[in-house]
Design a protein around this motif. Sequence first.
Motif, PDB file in Angstrom:
ATOM      1  N   TRP A  10       0.829  -1.199   0.000  1.00  0.00           N
ATOM      2  CA  TRP A  10       0.000   0.000   0.000  1.00  0.00           C
ATOM      3  C   TRP A  10       0.867   1.253   0.000  1.00  0.00           C
ATOM      4  O   TRP A  10       1.766   1.394   0.822  1.00  0.00           O
ATOM      5  CB  TRP A  10      -0.917  -0.002   1.220  1.00  0.00           C
ATOM      6  CG  TRP A  10      -1.850  -1.173   1.235  1.00  0.00           C
ATOM      7  CD1 TRP A  10      -1.595  -2.421   1.723  1.00  0.00           C
ATOM      8  CD2 TRP A  10      -3.167  -1.218   0.699  1.00  0.00           C
ATOM      9  NE1 TRP A  10      -2.688  -3.240   1.527  1.00  0.00           N
ATOM     10  CE2 TRP A  10      -3.666  -2.527   0.906  1.00  0.00           C
ATOM     11  CE3 TRP A  10      -3.995  -0.274   0.080  1.00  0.00           C
ATOM     12  CZ2 TRP A  10      -4.946  -2.914   0.505  1.00  0.00           C
ATOM     13  CZ3 TRP A  10      -5.264  -0.662  -0.318  1.00  0.00           C
ATOM     14  CH2 TRP A  10      -5.722  -1.967  -0.103  1.00  0.00           C
ATOM     15  N   SER A  11       0.575   2.142  -0.937  1.00  0.00           N
ATOM     16  CA  SER A  11       1.240   3.434  -0.995  1.00  0.00           C
ATOM     17  C   SER A  11       0.456   4.420  -0.128  1.00  0.00           C
ATOM     18  O   SER A  11      -0.742   4.619  -0.330  1.00  0.00           O
ATOM     19  CB  SER A  11       1.301   3.941  -2.435  1.00  0.00           C
ATOM     20  OG  SER A  11       1.782   5.272  -2.478  1.00  0.00           O
ATOM     21  N   ILE A  12       1.136   4.996   0.859  1.00  0.00           N
ATOM     22  CA  ILE A  12       0.502   5.967   1.749  1.00  0.00           C
ATOM     23  C   ILE A  12       1.170   7.311   1.530  1.00  0.00           C
ATOM     24  O   ILE A  12       2.386   7.434   1.619  1.00  0.00           O
ATOM     25  CB  ILE A  12       0.618   5.527   3.220  1.00  0.00           C
ATOM     26  CG1 ILE A  12      -0.094   4.183   3.429  1.00  0.00           C
ATOM     27  CG2 ILE A  12       0.036   6.588   4.147  1.00  0.00           C
ATOM     28  CD1 ILE A  12       0.015   3.647   4.844  1.00  0.00           C
ATOM     29  N   GLU A  13       0.362   8.327   1.238  1.00  0.00           N
ATOM     30  CA  GLU A  13       0.901   9.648   0.930  1.00  0.00           C
ATOM     31  C   GLU A  13       0.107  10.720   1.662  1.00  0.00           C
ATOM     32  O   GLU A  13      -1.127  10.723   1.652  1.00  0.00           O
ATOM     33  CB  GLU A  13       0.848   9.910  -0.576  1.00  0.00           C
ATOM     34  CG  GLU A  13       1.416  11.262  -0.985  1.00  0.00           C
ATOM     35  CD  GLU A  13       1.359  11.486  -2.481  1.00  0.00           C
ATOM     36  OE1 GLU A  13       1.509  12.655  -2.900  1.00  0.00           O
ATOM     37  OE2 GLU A  13       1.175  10.505  -3.221  1.00  0.00           O
ATOM     38  N   LYS A  14       0.821  11.626   2.274  1.00  0.00           N
ATOM     39  CA  LYS A  14       0.189  12.748   2.959  1.00  0.00           C
ATOM     40  C   LYS A  14      -0.268  13.766   1.930  1.00  0.00           C
ATOM     41  O   LYS A  14       0.510  14.212   1.086  1.00  0.00           O
ATOM     42  CB  LYS A  14       1.185  13.383   3.934  1.00  0.00           C
ATOM     43  CG  LYS A  14       0.584  14.406   4.871  1.00  0.00           C
ATOM     44  CD  LYS A  14       1.628  14.862   5.881  1.00  0.00           C
ATOM     45  CE  LYS A  14       1.028  15.792   6.910  1.00  0.00           C
ATOM     46  NZ  LYS A  14       2.045  16.196   7.929  1.00  0.00           N
ATOM     47  N   VAL A  15      -1.560  14.159   1.965  1.00  0.00           N
ATOM     48  CA  VAL A  15      -2.095  15.118   1.004  1.00  0.00           C
ATOM     49  C   VAL A  15      -2.447  16.445   1.666  1.00  0.00           C
ATOM     50  O   VAL A  15      -2.673  17.449   0.979  1.00  0.00           O
ATOM     51  CB  VAL A  15      -3.329  14.545   0.271  1.00  0.00           C
ATOM     52  CG1 VAL A  15      -2.939  13.360  -0.586  1.00  0.00           C
ATOM     53  CG2 VAL A  15      -4.425  14.149   1.253  1.00  0.00           C
ATOM     54  N   ALA A  16      -2.516  16.459   2.991  1.00  0.00           N
ATOM     55  CA  ALA A  16      -2.817  17.669   3.759  1.00  0.00           C
ATOM     56  C   ALA A  16      -2.494  17.358   5.216  1.00  0.00           C
ATOM     57  O   ALA A  16      -2.295  16.190   5.573  1.00  0.00           O
ATOM     58  CB  ALA A  16      -4.294  18.066   3.602  1.00  0.00           C
ATOM     59  N   PRO A  17      -2.412  18.347   6.079  1.00  0.00           N
ATOM     60  CA  PRO A  17      -2.163  18.053   7.496  1.00  0.00           C
ATOM     61  C   PRO A  17      -3.203  17.072   8.046  1.00  0.00           C
ATOM     62  O   PRO A  17      -4.408  17.262   7.852  1.00  0.00           O
ATOM     63  CB  PRO A  17      -2.286  19.432   8.162  1.00  0.00           C
ATOM     64  CG  PRO A  17      -1.905  20.401   7.087  1.00  0.00           C
ATOM     65  CD  PRO A  17      -2.448  19.803   5.821  1.00  0.00           C
ATOM     66  N   ASN A  18      -2.729  15.999   8.672  1.00  0.00           N
ATOM     67  CA  ASN A  18      -3.603  14.979   9.272  1.00  0.00           C
ATOM     68  C   ASN A  18      -4.526  14.320   8.250  1.00  0.00           C
ATOM     69  O   ASN A  18      -5.631  13.884   8.577  1.00  0.00           O
ATOM     70  CB  ASN A  18      -4.447  15.574  10.405  1.00  0.00           C
ATOM     71  CG  ASN A  18      -3.593  16.173  11.500  1.00  0.00           C
ATOM     72  OD1 ASN A  18      -2.596  15.590  11.903  1.00  0.00           O
ATOM     73  ND2 ASN A  18      -3.963  17.369  11.945  1.00  0.00           N
ATOM     74  N   GLU A  19      -4.078  14.235   7.008  1.00  0.00           N
ATOM     75  CA  GLU A  19      -4.887  13.591   5.968  1.00  0.00           C
ATOM     76  C   GLU A  19      -3.981  12.827   5.003  1.00  0.00           C
ATOM     77  O   GLU A  19      -2.979  13.365   4.519  1.00  0.00           O
ATOM     78  CB  GLU A  19      -5.703  14.618   5.189  1.00  0.00           C
ATOM     79  CG  GLU A  19      -6.574  13.990   4.104  1.00  0.00           C
ATOM     80  CD  GLU A  19      -7.363  15.015   3.310  1.00  0.00           C
ATOM     81  OE1 GLU A  19      -7.775  14.696   2.175  1.00  0.00           O
ATOM     82  OE2 GLU A  19      -7.557  16.152   3.817  1.00  0.00           O
ATOM     83  N   TYR A  20      -4.378  11.576   4.734  1.00  0.00           N
ATOM     84  CA  TYR A  20      -3.597  10.700   3.863  1.00  0.00           C
ATOM     85  C   TYR A  20      -4.503  10.038   2.836  1.00  0.00           C
ATOM     86  O   TYR A  20      -5.696   9.821   3.082  1.00  0.00           O
ATOM     87  CB  TYR A  20      -2.906   9.600   4.679  1.00  0.00           C
ATOM     88  CG  TYR A  20      -1.866  10.098   5.651  1.00  0.00           C
ATOM     89  CD1 TYR A  20      -0.514  10.096   5.306  1.00  0.00           C
ATOM     90  CD2 TYR A  20      -2.238  10.561   6.908  1.00  0.00           C
ATOM     91  CE1 TYR A  20       0.441  10.554   6.206  1.00  0.00           C
ATOM     92  CE2 TYR A  20      -1.280  11.020   7.811  1.00  0.00           C
ATOM     93  CZ  TYR A  20       0.051  11.015   7.453  1.00  0.00           C
ATOM     94  OH  TYR A  20       0.990  11.462   8.334  1.00  0.00           O
ATOM     95  N   LYS A  21      -3.906   9.695   1.704  1.00  0.00           N
ATOM     96  CA  LYS A  21      -4.564   8.789   0.764  1.00  0.00           C
ATOM     97  C   LYS A  21      -3.817   7.463   0.808  1.00  0.00           C
ATOM     98  O   LYS A  21      -2.591   7.436   1.001  1.00  0.00           O
ATOM     99  CB  LYS A  21      -4.582   9.358  -0.653  1.00  0.00           C
ATOM    100  CG  LYS A  21      -3.224   9.552  -1.301  1.00  0.00           C
ATOM    101  CD  LYS A  21      -3.385  10.075  -2.736  1.00  0.00           C
ATOM    102  CE  LYS A  21      -2.024  10.288  -3.396  1.00  0.00           C
ATOM    103  NZ  LYS A  21      -2.149  10.791  -4.785  1.00  0.00           N
ATOM    104  N   ILE A  22      -4.551   6.373   0.652  1.00  0.00           N
ATOM    105  CA  ILE A  22      -3.978   5.030   0.722  1.00  0.00           C
ATOM    106  C   ILE A  22      -4.325   4.320  -0.580  1.00  0.00           C
ATOM    107  O   ILE A  22      -5.513   4.102  -0.879  1.00  0.00           O
ATOM    108  CB  ILE A  22      -4.537   4.257   1.938  1.00  0.00           C
ATOM    109  CG1 ILE A  22      -4.308   5.061   3.229  1.00  0.00           C
ATOM    110  CG2 ILE A  22      -3.890   2.886   2.037  1.00  0.00           C
ATOM    111  CD1 ILE A  22      -4.936   4.441   4.457  1.00  0.00           C
ATOM    112  N   ILE A  23      -3.309   3.957  -1.360  1.00  0.00           N
ATOM    113  CA  ILE A  23      -3.503   3.414  -2.698  1.00  0.00           C
ATOM    114  C   ILE A  23      -2.921   2.006  -2.767  1.00  0.00           C
ATOM    115  O   ILE A  23      -1.785   1.773  -2.348  1.00  0.00           O
ATOM    116  CB  ILE A  23      -2.816   4.293  -3.766  1.00  0.00           C
ATOM    117  CG1 ILE A  23      -3.227   5.763  -3.606  1.00  0.00           C
ATOM    118  CG2 ILE A  23      -3.110   3.778  -5.170  1.00  0.00           C
ATOM    119  CD1 ILE A  23      -4.690   6.045  -3.886  1.00  0.00           C
TER     120      ILE A  23
END
Length: 618
Positions: A497-510
Amino acid sequence: MVIKVKLNNKGFAISTIVYGLAVMGILLIAMIMATLSNNRTNSYQLSKSIEEELNRISKRTATFEAREVSDGGSSMPEAQEYRVPEGQSGWYKIELWGAQGGGNGGYGAYTSGITYLEEGSILFFYLGKHKSTASSGRETDVRLTRGEYNNEESLATRIMVAAGGGAGSMAIGGTLSGGWEKTYAPGGTLNDSYALSGTLNGYTSDYSVGSHVQPSVGTTISSFFGTSKGGDGYYPSNNQDYGGISYISGYAGSLAMKDKKVINKSIFESQKTTYNEEDNTYHTEGPIEKRYFIDGRMIAGANKGDGEAKIERIVDKVEGVDLLNKKNPNLNGVFTVRDCNDNGAATKMIIMSNGDMKTISPTEVSGNTKCKDFNLTNATNIDELAIWHGTGGTGLGKNLENNTIMVCQKANCTADGEWIYLKKTTNRTKYSETETTTGTRISAYQFDSTTTLPDTGTYYIQPVLTDTRFLTVESNTVSFEGKVRIDYLKGLRRQMWSIEKVAPNEYKIIDTANYKALSIDGNENSTGKMVISYNDFNETTRVPSQRWNIIPLGNGTYTIESLAPRKNASTPSGALVGLTDSWSSASLRNHLVVGNATKSGSVEKVDGLRFKLIKLDY
């Protein structure tokens, strides 16, 4: 009306050529399609053969399947060679899966680790098949010299072994001890309110280590192969109700053979407290004197069916750089390690540094019986540490409670602020994990789990309720719905799983197989909703059901919580949970769903609604 078209000789010639080529192209396509249609099976087999050969000589990854040869009337795993390609020196990750015991036998073990290999280096992989009748499950191993499966000279050069299962249904391939029914972990149990019942991993209260699994000290190891229905392993089992013992050179607690003989059966039977030559964990025999792995991992009872193996180059060689970058600087320059635990004090610590293993006994901490210090005498750069609680393995199978691990990077730390936390407590749960035979481990090659997650990374995600299973997207079939299951680790892209921070306290999980975003099915944040990986992530709209906060609890685990509005504001839903075989609803077993935290005053408790993140980037 008749339309007349007049072509001169040049135009007619060009038209004829164009039409002729078009006809020939159509005929050629038709011939190819007919050939493929008539020879579909042959074409598929040829394609598979080419794919396997390309994979084997790949500059980055090679996989191996079980292959056996006849040896004196019985089938034995055959040596399969891997040579590091020219110009491809670097750090390689090796993963092994031991074979299941014959018939309905115990599942094989999983092992992995990272080692440096120069171009031209040769390794030999041995993988056994799962038999249809009750019999020993063959180990999967990698060696430095070729030989028959049970040849002593070849066996002495094994650098990693994933143990096979025994013929008994719960004789699982073990880790640092042979696996059997009391070390079999069906998974933690949650009630309908998502509150924890029993241990996190589902171990029984009488979890113990079978002392008769291993051969006696001084035994020549080859004499035990094929003599019982117990699982094969670095130390094989002599009882069909036990799996074998796994081994990783350089893994804290793995005890190497010496002169082709057993020198120490188990860390749980050895009370040695100081380092000596016989306590070496790294391989010391064969063409390479010292070959060891870093960031090793063992999982008991993780593989059903045939043995499997995979090798992958993960970091290229860089001139002038001899070591892989460490992710956790807090393990450098350590003088003292302190462990505190409410459910049994620490009794043993093993550290690894540059492949050397050192066993250290604890000392009392004045005024605190729950804490123990492990003094290293000199500043030490630790690659890995492992701690066990309870004498002789009595702490195994118990949940660690309010467990903290700290280090002192000076000769003497007197004030609390001078200690650096490797593992902290949280008011959201008193548990961190259930202690197993591999102990509580912290690797310098994994990031500091007491702080926020790195901005980007690729991970295995493991629910805290299971030792053996990981988040897995269902295989891509005609009925693909993107459901996320909890399944045995196979090293598949759909388990990464690729986990990337997109905003403070927010992530997308791909998921890295389909490049789809982790989402709540039906876009509704309510308890029991299935979680899927089915739709693209929209960077502009950022659909609420695809937005997650990943919160470190400081104890090596995380919550993954939806940022979508809760359907019922009074219900503490939103934290994900990986349900195990014990869940009451059969349709949700071994699936990822939205859980329901239990309230304790103003605090939302998340005992079972947590995950371990294992970083795959180095």
